[in-house]
Design a protein around this motif. Structure first.
Motif, PDB file in Angstrom:
ATOM      1  N   LYS A  11       0.814  -1.222   0.000  1.00  0.00           N
ATOM      2  CA  LYS A  11       0.000   0.000   0.000  1.00  0.00           C
ATOM      3  C   LYS A  11       0.846   1.270   0.000  1.00  0.00           C
ATOM      4  N   LEU A  12       2.038   1.218   0.584  1.00  0.00           N
ATOM      5  CA  LEU A  12       2.882   2.409   0.619  1.00  0.00           C
ATOM      6  C   LEU A  12       3.526   2.647  -0.749  1.00  0.00           C
ATOM      7  N   PRO A  13       3.835   3.905  -1.067  1.00  0.00           N
ATOM      8  CA  PRO A  13       4.381   4.223  -2.405  1.00  0.00           C
ATOM      9  C   PRO A  13       5.885   4.007  -2.512  1.00  0.00           C
ATOM     10  N   PHE A  14       6.345   2.793  -2.220  1.00  0.00           N
ATOM     11  CA  PHE A  14       7.759   2.495  -2.422  1.00  0.00           C
ATOM     12  C   PHE A  14       8.091   2.591  -3.911  1.00  0.00           C
ATOM     13  N   LYS A  15       9.280   3.097  -4.195  1.00  0.00           N
ATOM     14  CA  LYS A  15       9.707   3.137  -5.595  1.00  0.00           C
ATOM     15  C   LYS A  15       9.780   1.736  -6.171  1.00  0.00           C
TER      16      LYS A  15
END
Length: 217
Positions: free
Chosen positions: A99-103
């Motif tokens: 869910k987090l916007p990790f590259k």
């Protein structure tokens, strides 16, 4: 913790994911993997003092190397596929990562449960293994991806599982491209490391690369 989450939400961080994330959904880590591999050996093989010593001393890559030498790589990889099969369960940590916007996500895990979690939250993500062609195609600024640093059990030409494979990954010229790939990202990007224990040979290898990057700065 709030500041960490705030920074993660900027989308400028990569995740480095270890076995603990898969263990949450029932996929074995090193200890259980090797215990179950031992259970698939013959009684005579299990009673071998060398096997007992490797397991008791938690020398898991060496134990996998012992199986490869005595039973063959096909046996080793087939049994690992059985033991490390995706359970289909949903993990809190894997969902958090998805869910987090990790590259992008780098992982030493062999299973595909991370990609499944990205799919479950509606995110498209490309998977690369650690062969030269795949790594030359990685562009995290253009395409979010999962990079399997140690390959996986469906692409065993460059897999890193046994003691000899770890040794080659650390020192052999044929793996220099992989070491350079890891060092370049460690030197230029920020990582959140998740799911590793300090005794894990995967994280020990990563720390060696981090120290090498620091020395070369």
């Amino acid at each position: 913790m709030d500041r960490v989450v705030e920074y993660l939400n900027t989308g400028e961080t990569l995740a480095f994911v270890g076995a603990g994330v898969s263990q949450e959904i029932g996929i074995p880590g090193w200890e259980r993997l090797c215990s179950e591999l031992a259970g698939r050996l013959t009684p005579g093989e299990r009673s071998n003092p060398e096997v007992a010593a490797l397991l008791n001393n938690r020398r898991y890559p060496e134990f996998c190397g012992w199986i490869e030498r005595h039973r063959g790589e096909d046996f080793l990889y087939e049994k690992c596929r059985e033991i490390l099969a995706d359970t289909g369960k949903t993990g809190k940590v894997a969902s958090f990562i998805a869910k987090l916007p990790f590259k992008s996500v780098f992982t030493t895990n062999f299973d595909d449960s991370l990609k499944r979690h990205f799919t479950q939250v509606g995110k498209a993500i490309v998977t690369f293994t650690n062969n030269r062609t795949d790594l030359e195609s990685v562009d995290i600024d253009q395409v979010p991806c999962i990079v399997k640093i140690h390959s996986d059990l469906n692409n065993t030409d460059t897999i890193v599982l046994t003691d000899s494979q770890y040794s080659r990954a650390k020192t052999a010229y044929e793996y220099q491209y992989l070491r350079e790939f890891i060092k370049n990202y460690l030197a230029t990007k920020r990582f959140l490391i998740v799911g590793y224990s300090l005794s894990d040979p995967n994280i020990q290898l990563l720390f060696e690369e981090i120290l090498l990057v620091e020395v070369q700065k």
